[in-house]
Design an enzyme around this catalytic site. Structure first.
Site, PDB file in Angstrom:
ATOM      1  N   LYS A 167       0.835  -1.203   0.000  1.00 51.70           N
ATOM      2  CA  LYS A 167       0.000   0.000   0.000  1.00 51.70           C
ATOM      3  C   LYS A 167       0.874   1.259   0.000  1.00 51.70           C
ATOM      4  O   LYS A 167       0.590   2.227  -0.704  1.00 51.70           O
ATOM      5  CB  LYS A 167      -0.966  -0.037   1.196  1.00 51.70           C
ATOM      6  N   GLN A 176      -4.267  -1.782   9.418  1.00 56.02           N
ATOM      7  CA  GLN A 176      -4.161  -3.111   8.793  1.00 56.02           C
ATOM      8  C   GLN A 176      -4.830  -4.169   9.673  1.00 56.02           C
ATOM      9  O   GLN A 176      -4.578  -4.255  10.858  1.00 56.02           O
ATOM     10  CB  GLN A 176      -2.674  -3.461   8.554  1.00 56.02           C
ATOM     11  N   ASP A 225     -10.449   3.312   3.869  1.00 53.65           N
ATOM     12  CA  ASP A 225     -10.505   1.852   3.701  1.00 53.65           C
ATOM     13  C   ASP A 225     -11.922   1.336   4.007  1.00 53.65           C
ATOM     14  O   ASP A 225     -12.169   0.134   3.963  1.00 53.65           O
ATOM     15  CB  ASP A 225      -9.477   1.203   4.646  1.00 53.65           C
TER      16      ASP A 225
END
Ligand code: NAP
Length: 283
Positions: A56, A100, A123
Site C-alpha cells: 500500500k 491493517q 478503507d
C-alpha cells in the site's frame, strides 16, 4: 457453456486507475503545494500484514503521494491504538488512515476501526461508513468490495435483477459487497458457515462472490454455466477461494488469482485517499 469467457483483469485496470490518480495527485500538489498523505498503521509483526502495508505504501509512492507508517508493537493495548488513531485524526496533513487487519487478539478491533474519523476512513471500515454506504449515502466503501464493484462496472456486467450469491459475511468483505450489489439492484443471497445447502444456492447464482478464506472451497461443479465468478481469496500457491481453473472456460466472466481482486483493493484504497485529499486540501 459460455460463448466466450471474459477475464476480469484487475491488474490491468488498477494500472490504468493509478495512471489517472497520478495526474490527479500532480494537480493537487500544483494547486495547493501539499502532498496527500495516507497513514498506515501496523500492529505487531504478522509477515503477511507487513507485506500488505508495504504494498500500500509502494502504491502511494507510484501515484506521487506520501505514506506515513505507524508500526506499533505486538503487545499494544486498545487504549494505545485508540490514542495513535486519535493523533492521526487530528493531524491535518493526513488525508486517509488505514489500520491493517487483523490486529493482535487483545485489541478491540471494532472500537479501533470506529475511532477512525469518517472523513479519513478511506478503507471503509467504520460502522458509520458501512451504514452510509448501505443507505446509498456518500461514503468511502470497504476497499476490497468497492474494488470488486469497480471491476464489474468497468466490464459493464449487468447486475440489476441478477441473482448474486456471496459466500462469506465478514465486515470487510462479504457483508459490504452484498450491500453494494443490492444497491445495484442485484438480488442477493449471503451465505456463511451455518448456511444449509450451499452448493444448491451457488448453483442458482448468476454472480458468485467467493469470500470464504479457504483455498478452492467453492467447487467448480457448484457453479452454473455462464455465471460471473469473483474470487476474493488469495492463498499460498496462487489459489483462490474458488476452484477457478476448472470453471473459467464456462463462466461468462471471472477474476484470475492473482491479478483480479487483489490489485483492485489497493487501487481503490489509493483512489479513495486521493478523493479525500481533493476534498481536504481543496484542490
Ligand atoms: P473471514 O473474516 O475469515 O470470513 C470468512 C467468511 O467465510 C465468514 O463469514 C465465514 O462464515 C465464511 N465461511 C467460513 N467457512 C464457511 C463454510 N464452510 N461455508 C460457508 N461460509 C463459510 O475472511 P475475509 O477477511 O472476509 O476474507 C475472505 C477471503 O478474501 C480470504 O481468502 C482473504 O484472504 C481474502 N481477502 C482478500 C483481500 C484482497 O485484497 N484481495 C482482502 C481481504 C480478504 P461465518 O461468518 O459464519 O464464520
Amino acid at each position: 457453456m459460455a460463448a466466450t469467457s471474459t477475464l476480469l483483469d484487475g491488474k490491468g485496470l488498477s494500472k490504468a486507475m493509478e495512471a489517472d490518480l497520478k495526474v490527479r495527485v500532480e494537480k493537487i500538489i500544483a494547486q495547493t503545494g501539499k502532498v496527500p498523505v495516507l497513514a498506515t498503521i501496523l500492529v505487531g509483526n504478522d509477515p503477511s500484514s507487513e507485506v500488505y502495508v508495504k504494498m500500500k505504501g509502494n502504491a502511494c509512492e507510484r501515484v506521487g503521494m506520501t505514506s506515513v507508517r505507524v508500526h506499533l508493537p505486538e503487545e499494544t493495548t486498545t487504549e494505545e491504538l485508540l490514542a495513535a488513531i486519535e493523533k492521526l485524526n487530528n493531524d491535518e496533513q493526513i488525508c486517509g488512515i488505514l489500520l491493517q487487519h487483523p490486529v493482535p487478539h487483545q485489541i478491540d478491533e471494532r472500537a479501533c476501526f470506529d475511532k477512525i474519523a469518517i472523513d479519513k476512513d478511506v478503507d471503509g471500515v467504520t460502522c458509520l461508513g458501512f451504514g452510509r454506504m448501505s443507505m446509498n449515502e456518500p461514503a468511502y466503501g470497504s476497499a476490497t468490495p468497492a474494488g470488486i464493484m469497480e471491476l464489474l462496472k468497468h466490464y459493464k456486467l449487468p447486475l440489476a435483477g441478477k441473482h448474486a450469491v456471496v459466500v462469506g459475511r465478514s465486515p470487510i468483505l462479504g457483508k459490504p459487497v452484498a450491500m453494494m450489489l443490492l444497491n445495484e439492484n442485484a438480488t442477493v443471497t449471503i451465505c456463511h458457515s451455518k448456511t444449509d445447502n450451499l452448493p444448491a444456492l451457488i448453483k442458482q447464482a448468476d454472480i458468485v462472490v467467493g469470500a470464504v478464506g479457504r483455498p478452492e472451497f467453492i467447487r467448480a461443479e457448484w457453479i452454473k454455466d455462464g455465471a460471473v465468478v469473483v474470487d476474493a481469496g488469495y492463498h499460498k500457491g496462487g489459489l483462490g477461494d474458488v476452484e477457478i481453473s476448472k470453471v473459467k472456460d464456462r463462466a461468462a466472466a471471472y477474476t484470475p488469482v492473482p491479478g483480479g481482486v487483489g490489485p483492485m483493493t489497493i487501487a481503490t484504497l489509493i483512489a479513495q485517499t486521493v478523493a479525500s485529499a481533493e476534498k481536504k486540501l481543496k484542490a
